[in-house]
Scaffold this motif. Sequence first.
Motif, PDB file in Angstrom:
ATOM      1  N   GLU A   1       0.827  -1.201   0.000  1.00 17.97           N
ATOM      2  CA  GLU A   1       0.000   0.000   0.000  1.00 17.97           C
ATOM      3  C   GLU A   1       0.865   1.256   0.000  1.00 17.97           C
ATOM      4  OE1 GLU A   1      -3.601   2.110   2.586  1.00 17.97           O
ATOM      5  OE2 GLU A   1      -3.200  -0.048   2.808  1.00 17.97           O
ATOM      6  N   ARG A   2       1.951   1.236   0.744  1.00 16.87           N
ATOM      7  CA  ARG A   2       2.868   2.381   0.743  1.00 16.87           C
ATOM      8  C   ARG A   2       3.445   2.612  -0.652  1.00 16.87           C
ATOM      9  NH1 ARG A   2       6.964   1.816   5.767  1.00 16.87           N
ATOM     10  NH2 ARG A   2       7.251   4.053   5.365  1.00 16.87           N
ATOM     11  N   VAL A   3       3.783   1.508  -1.311  1.00 15.21           N
ATOM     12  CA  VAL A   3       4.309   1.615  -2.676  1.00 15.21           C
ATOM     13  C   VAL A   3       3.299   2.299  -3.582  1.00 15.21           C
ATOM     14  CG1 VAL A   3       4.922   0.280  -4.728  1.00 15.21           C
ATOM     15  CG2 VAL A   3       5.892  -0.349  -2.511  1.00 15.21           C
ATOM     16  N   GLU A   4       2.037   1.877  -3.528  1.00 12.62           N
ATOM     17  CA  GLU A   4       1.029   2.457  -4.413  1.00 12.62           C
ATOM     18  C   GLU A   4       0.775   3.925  -4.093  1.00 12.62           C
ATOM     19  OE1 GLU A   4      -0.084   1.026  -7.120  1.00 12.62           O
ATOM     20  OE2 GLU A   4       1.117  -0.729  -6.601  1.00 12.62           O
ATOM     21  N   ARG A   5       0.798   4.270  -2.820  1.00 17.90           N
ATOM     22  CA  ARG A   5       0.573   5.670  -2.453  1.00 17.90           C
ATOM     23  C   ARG A   5       1.705   6.569  -2.937  1.00 17.90           C
ATOM     24  NH1 ARG A   5      -2.792   6.341   3.117  1.00 17.90           N
ATOM     25  NH2 ARG A   5      -4.189   4.546   2.850  1.00 17.90           N
ATOM     26  N   LEU A   6       2.910   6.051  -2.943  1.00 14.39           N
ATOM     27  CA  LEU A   6       4.034   6.829  -3.464  1.00 14.39           C
ATOM     28  C   LEU A   6       4.031   6.842  -4.990  1.00 14.39           C
ATOM     29  CD1 LEU A   6       6.672   8.381  -3.304  1.00 14.39           C
ATOM     30  CD2 LEU A   6       7.864   6.212  -2.882  1.00 14.39           C
ATOM     31  N   LEU A   7       3.853   5.672  -5.599  1.00  9.87           N
ATOM     32  CA  LEU A   7       3.905   5.576  -7.050  1.00  9.87           C
ATOM     33  C   LEU A   7       2.869   6.484  -7.703  1.00  9.87           C
ATOM     34  CD1 LEU A   7       5.320   4.055  -9.385  1.00  9.87           C
ATOM     35  CD2 LEU A   7       3.509   2.331  -9.222  1.00  9.87           C
ATOM     36  N   GLY A   8       1.698   6.591  -7.089  1.00  8.17           N
ATOM     37  CA  GLY A   8       0.631   7.417  -7.639  1.00  8.17           C
ATOM     38  C   GLY A   8       0.938   8.898  -7.645  1.00  8.17           C
TER      39      GLY A   8
END
Length: 605
Positions: free
Chosen positions: A31-38
Amino acid sequence: MPESSETMTADAAASAPIDPSFRDASLPIDERVERLLGQMTLEEKAGLFFQTMITMGEDGQLAGADATFGLPSTDDYINGLQMTHFNLLGSAPSAELMAEWHNRLQGLAAKTRLGIPVTLSSDPRHSFSDNPGVAMNAGPFSEWPETLGLAAIGDTELVERFGDIARQEYLAVGLRVALHPQIDLATEPRWSRQVNTFGESAELSGALGAAYIRGFQGPEIGPESVSTMTKHFPGGGPQKDGEDPHFAHGREQVYPGDNFEHHLKPFEDAFEAGTSQIMPYYGMPIGTEYEEVGFGFNKSVITGLLRERYKFDGIVCTDWGLITDAEIMGQPFPARAWGVEHLSPRERMVKVLEAGADQFGGEDVPELLIEIVRSGDVSEARIDESARRLLREKFRLGLFDAPLVDVANAVRTVGNEEFRAAGAAAQRAAITVLTNSTSDAGAPTLPLARGIRVYVEGVDAEVAAGYGTVVGTPAEADVAIVRLQAPFTPRENHFENFFHQGSLDFDAETVNHVRALAAVVPTVVDVFLDRPAILTPIVGDVAAIVGNFGASGAALLDVLFGEFTPRGKLPMELPSSMAAVEANRPDVPFDTKDPLFRFGHGLSY
């Protein structure tokens, strides 16, 4: 927050508020990855894809541009190219300066728009090697035998202990990815890279490679881990004529013994041990079912073999310099685009991505990747696939939560007394006694008696004086001790001379000199076996021959004088002649006819 498929432009990002929730350590990593990637721009994503060399500035400061290796300044890397993965080049004078430099580097990264921390990697730096292309000498770190020496000891517990010590030392100064272990099989005796392998046996290489990975990574990747980038998939040993594919004349890997599959065995052990990253080699396979292009461009190998057959979902980083030409030490150094030399840098980059790799080693051209995506040659979804892997690794290593290191801890940890003692003991354990003749009185030459008169060549006389009386001529001595380096053929290219290739025969001058010494006094010859030297011309003349794989003078003399019992066993054959070497099938282990010393040979006393 925009989705990763709707990447914002750099102009929009400049005015958009940042959602810092990706820094919340209580959230699942994915989830952290997706929040940053976005929230990332295409430029910021592109910066993730490039890992290249970086240097320390003087006194631990951030470096300016480096003309020797054609490197931009650190500020250009971070703020201009928006890169966040680097391979530290060169040794450092102290752990304190390394730690301080690392913290300055992370401080610079923290000031960027999203504050993505740097992932810092390193080639091996715990032994006696000094090759800016593949390994650094130990400097402030504890000093161990070369990897081939760990194989000569052959103890999985010792290798895992080495990995754990190296992990602690790397971690203390901020090195979070090991560009090793190298688990290629040393089946071509002339190949220059075998000193960094575990030798010729697939079974031994697999067992020791897995132990090495466990020592660096632990049970799983976490904040106390150093990730391992195991190399060189699918096995770099079968080099045509033993030439290394850093250079165009070594680009071909050949399989006259139809033994491609055998070279995969150590990697199977590495996958089971959980290696986090993989590096394919430069070489191009000839005469196999796989496409005849360098492994970094090879979809049949990276996607078909690595991703699909072995289900590997970690990071795949190419070996260094596949895309663009460079200049090293004032000499042109073309891209190692073997089999695709005719393609443009842009086309090579597309082929690497289509092959399934995530990162370009030794390259710093994110603008080219940006152009490729914007033109539609590669989709943003494909970019996001690799970006997720690269970001996930940073989160798993805890870099977002604790990017800085404790300088005082670095001073306490790196090269401490316990670690140095363990390294010195391993140096002694790896020394391999090959011959030990009996004197006319019926006593073996080794171990030598303390206090005898010693003539030395290649050994520090002050060190030798702690074991016997050092004399100035062979005629005055009871024994001569001579240290030699395994032979190689010098090349015109200065950089290529770091890679010891070519003949394994000693030159006539060396052979005649050793024989002349042995005619005067019993002579003990020690050979640094970074490659399997042909000892046939001297084996019948000298009193004893030992092989080392990186050992100080004190370590050697402790073994010769019986202070330490020799444990080393040859991790590869020593051939009897160059004719046998030339007839050897490069992909087949133990294939030289009538070797002088076989795999596993080693005497004790």
